[in-house]
Design a protein around this motif. Sequence first.
Motif, PDB file in Angstrom:
ATOM      1  N   PHE A 229       0.862  -1.167   0.000  1.00 31.85           N
ATOM      2  CA  PHE A 229       0.000   0.000   0.000  1.00 31.85           C
ATOM      3  C   PHE A 229       0.907   1.228   0.000  1.00 31.85           C
ATOM      4  O   PHE A 229       2.068   1.147   0.381  1.00 31.85           O
ATOM      5  N   TYR A 230       0.376   2.348  -0.455  1.00 30.19           N
ATOM      6  CA  TYR A 230       1.189   3.543  -0.650  1.00 30.19           C
ATOM      7  C   TYR A 230       0.604   4.767   0.028  1.00 30.19           C
ATOM      8  O   TYR A 230      -0.587   5.046  -0.092  1.00 30.19           O
ATOM      9  N   VAL A 231       1.462   5.495   0.698  1.00 23.37           N
ATOM     10  CA  VAL A 231       1.159   6.813   1.230  1.00 23.37           C
ATOM     11  C   VAL A 231       2.216   7.724   0.604  1.00 23.37           C
ATOM     12  O   VAL A 231       3.384   7.670   0.974  1.00 23.37           O
ATOM     13  N   VAL A 232       1.793   8.517  -0.385  1.00 26.34           N
ATOM     14  CA  VAL A 232       2.730   9.329  -1.155  1.00 26.34           C
ATOM     15  C   VAL A 232       2.424  10.804  -0.953  1.00 26.34           C
ATOM     16  O   VAL A 232       1.261  11.215  -1.012  1.00 26.34           O
TER      17      VAL A 232
ATOM     18  N   GLY B  80       3.502  -1.608   3.481  1.00 30.06           N
ATOM     19  CA  GLY B  80       3.400  -0.484   2.566  1.00 30.06           C
ATOM     20  C   GLY B  80       4.622   0.403   2.643  1.00 30.06           C
ATOM     21  O   GLY B  80       5.600   0.093   3.331  1.00 30.06           O
ATOM     22  N   VAL B  81       4.522   1.506   1.949  1.00 28.64           N
ATOM     23  CA  VAL B  81       5.633   2.449   1.909  1.00 28.64           C
ATOM     24  C   VAL B  81       5.088   3.871   1.922  1.00 28.64           C
ATOM     25  O   VAL B  81       4.051   4.161   1.342  1.00 28.64           O
ATOM     26  N   LEU B  82       5.778   4.723   2.647  1.00 21.65           N
ATOM     27  CA  LEU B  82       5.477   6.143   2.692  1.00 21.65           C
ATOM     28  C   LEU B  82       6.595   6.843   1.939  1.00 21.65           C
ATOM     29  O   LEU B  82       7.773   6.583   2.205  1.00 21.65           O
ATOM     30  N   LEU B  83       6.219   7.688   0.979  1.00 21.26           N
ATOM     31  CA  LEU B  83       7.192   8.432   0.186  1.00 21.26           C
ATOM     32  C   LEU B  83       6.943   9.918   0.379  1.00 21.26           C
ATOM     33  O   LEU B  83       5.835  10.405   0.125  1.00 21.26           O
TER      34      LEU B  83
ATOM     35  N   LEU C 233      -2.860   5.022  -5.233  1.00 17.78           N
ATOM     36  CA  LEU C 233      -2.500   6.328  -4.681  1.00 17.78           C
ATOM     37  C   LEU C 233      -3.733   7.159  -4.336  1.00 17.78           C
ATOM     38  O   LEU C 233      -3.665   8.373  -4.244  1.00 17.78           O
ATOM     39  N   LYS C 234      -4.870   6.473  -4.136  1.00 15.59           N
ATOM     40  CA  LYS C 234      -6.142   7.165  -3.914  1.00 15.59           C
ATOM     41  C   LYS C 234      -6.101   8.139  -2.741  1.00 15.59           C
ATOM     42  O   LYS C 234      -6.579   9.265  -2.859  1.00 15.59           O
ATOM     43  N   ALA C 235      -5.521   7.748  -1.630  1.00 10.12           N
ATOM     44  CA  ALA C 235      -5.462   8.649  -0.472  1.00 10.12           C
ATOM     45  C   ALA C 235      -4.697   9.917  -0.822  1.00 10.12           C
ATOM     46  O   ALA C 235      -5.101  11.028  -0.450  1.00 10.12           O
ATOM     47  N   SER C 236      -3.613   9.771  -1.553  1.00  7.56           N
ATOM     48  CA  SER C 236      -2.813  10.933  -1.946  1.00  7.56           C
ATOM     49  C   SER C 236      -3.578  11.823  -2.920  1.00  7.56           C
ATOM     50  O   SER C 236      -3.549  13.058  -2.809  1.00  7.56           O
ATOM     51  N   TRP C 237      -4.272  11.216  -3.878  1.00  2.85           N
ATOM     52  CA  TRP C 237      -5.086  11.988  -4.823  1.00  2.85           C
ATOM     53  C   TRP C 237      -6.194  12.743  -4.085  1.00  2.85           C
ATOM     54  O   TRP C 237      -6.476  13.908  -4.403  1.00  2.85           O
ATOM     55  N   ASP C 238      -6.824  12.088  -3.109  1.00  2.00           N
ATOM     56  CA  ASP C 238      -7.905  12.732  -2.360  1.00  2.00           C
ATOM     57  C   ASP C 238      -7.401  13.936  -1.569  1.00  2.00           C
ATOM     58  O   ASP C 238      -8.041  14.986  -1.543  1.00  2.00           O
TER      59      ASP C 238
ATOM     60  N   PRO D 248      -0.269  16.722  -9.339  1.00  2.00           N
ATOM     61  CA  PRO D 248      -0.800  15.661 -10.191  1.00  2.00           C
ATOM     62  C   PRO D 248       0.267  14.993 -11.051  1.00  2.00           C
ATOM     63  O   PRO D 248       0.254  13.774 -11.226  1.00  2.00           O
ATOM     64  N   ALA D 249       1.182  15.765 -11.594  1.00  2.00           N
ATOM     65  CA  ALA D 249       2.213  15.178 -12.466  1.00  2.00           C
ATOM     66  C   ALA D 249       3.119  14.235 -11.673  1.00  2.00           C
ATOM     67  O   ALA D 249       3.522  13.184 -12.180  1.00  2.00           O
ATOM     68  N   VAL D 250       3.416  14.581 -10.433  1.00  2.00           N
ATOM     69  CA  VAL D 250       4.264  13.719  -9.589  1.00  2.00           C
ATOM     70  C   VAL D 250       3.557  12.393  -9.335  1.00  2.00           C
ATOM     71  O   VAL D 250       4.133  11.320  -9.517  1.00  2.00           O
ATOM     72  N   LEU D 251       2.292  12.441  -8.926  1.00  2.00           N
ATOM     73  CA  LEU D 251       1.547  11.214  -8.648  1.00  2.00           C
ATOM     74  C   LEU D 251       1.380  10.358  -9.902  1.00  2.00           C
ATOM     75  O   LEU D 251       1.545   9.134  -9.850  1.00  2.00           O
TER      76      LEU D 251
END
Length: 133
Positions: A39-42, A109-112, A64-69, A47-50
Amino acid sequence: MGMAYYLSKKLPNVIANNIEQCLFETLGPSGVDDWNKLFYVVHPGGPAVLKRIAEKLGLGRDKLKASWDVLSEYGNMWSPSVLFALDEMRKRSKEEGKTTAATEGLKWGVLLAFGPGLTVETVVLRSIAVDSA
């Protein structure tokens, strides 16, 4: 007064071109090589980065839904952004009745996080059981 900053148009590609190496260095000893099993926490830096991270790692948009939200709701808030994404994931998992605090019920998961100069912080996360109370 606020702060003004300008990000290079090269930033999304610089991050994307180096993100896999960061993951290999961090997760290599554990044997993880399928990025879709995490799972990802970015940090929602834009938007371009994601988009470029998802493309480079072969991830679906939902990973990457959480990050997009968070990006949609608050924009890029610099350092705290990644913590908002982590909290968003935790809340959503609980609402969806997942057994772990991560979406998809994944354990690892990973946090970036990205910072000035360009720094990349990579943190391995282990999801815990969601409190049902």
